[in-house]
Design a protein around this motif. Sequence first.
Motif, mmCIF file in Angstrom:
data_model
loop_
_atom_site.group_PDB
_atom_site.id
_atom_site.type_symbol
_atom_site.label_atom_id
_atom_site.label_comp_id
_atom_site.label_asym_id
_atom_site.label_seq_id
_atom_site.Cartn_x
_atom_site.Cartn_y
_atom_site.Cartn_z
ATOM 1 N N PRO A 1 13.244 -13.562 -22.869
ATOM 2 C CA PRO A 1 14.461 -12.557 -22.691
ATOM 3 C C PRO A 1 15.365 -12.771 -22.869
ATOM 4 O O PRO A 1 15.477 -13.605 -21.835
ATOM 5 N N SER B 1 13.089 -17.556 -29.637
ATOM 6 C CA SER B 1 11.515 -17.619 -29.618
ATOM 7 C C SER B 1 11.143 -19.170 -30.461
ATOM 8 O O SER B 1 11.776 -19.695 -30.450
ATOM 9 N N TYR C 1 11.873 -5.021 -22.384
ATOM 10 C CA TYR C 1 11.772 -5.811 -23.707
ATOM 11 C C TYR C 1 11.933 -5.441 -25.133
ATOM 12 O O TYR C 1 12.491 -6.587 -25.608
ATOM 13 N N PHE D 1 8.712 -15.568 -26.827
ATOM 14 C CA PHE D 1 9.630 -15.578 -27.255
ATOM 15 C C PHE D 1 10.633 -15.718 -25.931
ATOM 16 O O PHE D 1 9.342 -15.310 -24.428
ATOM 17 N N VAL E 1 15.898 -11.230 -28.172
ATOM 18 C CA VAL E 1 15.378 -12.417 -27.560
ATOM 19 C C VAL E 1 15.980 -13.172 -27.840
ATOM 20 O O VAL E 1 17.623 -13.159 -28.475
#
Length: 117
Positions: A112, A103, A76, A110, A100
């Motif tokens: 992903p 967010s 991530y 966030f 991201v």
Amino acid sequence: MEETFPVTLTPAALAQIRRLLAKDGRPDVFLRLGVKGGGCSGFEYVTKLDTVRRPIDLYLEIDGLTIACDKKSAVYLNGSTFDYTGNLIGGGFKFENPNVSRSCGCGTSFTPKVTAG
């Protein structure tokens, strides 16, 4: 094959990490970066001082500092930049993360684009 560390740290972040580790004073302390489930967008960033080394960790040794990130979080955080600003409003540590898709307003959680597999 050696794995590369997923996060780039700015000089400002390194300077602040150095201050935090010096203030802590433990000789074996390092900074751990990662992600965990939670927050208002599904995942939240983890930044903490730690002394426990794990087999699943990747390490960055830079300028006498040790930074750790577990391999699952690395998925991530890959390609991210970790920065620090001393601004009164919006200051502190901050991730610039290309993985991201969304967010939250505070920047600590966030959604992903990628999934760990």
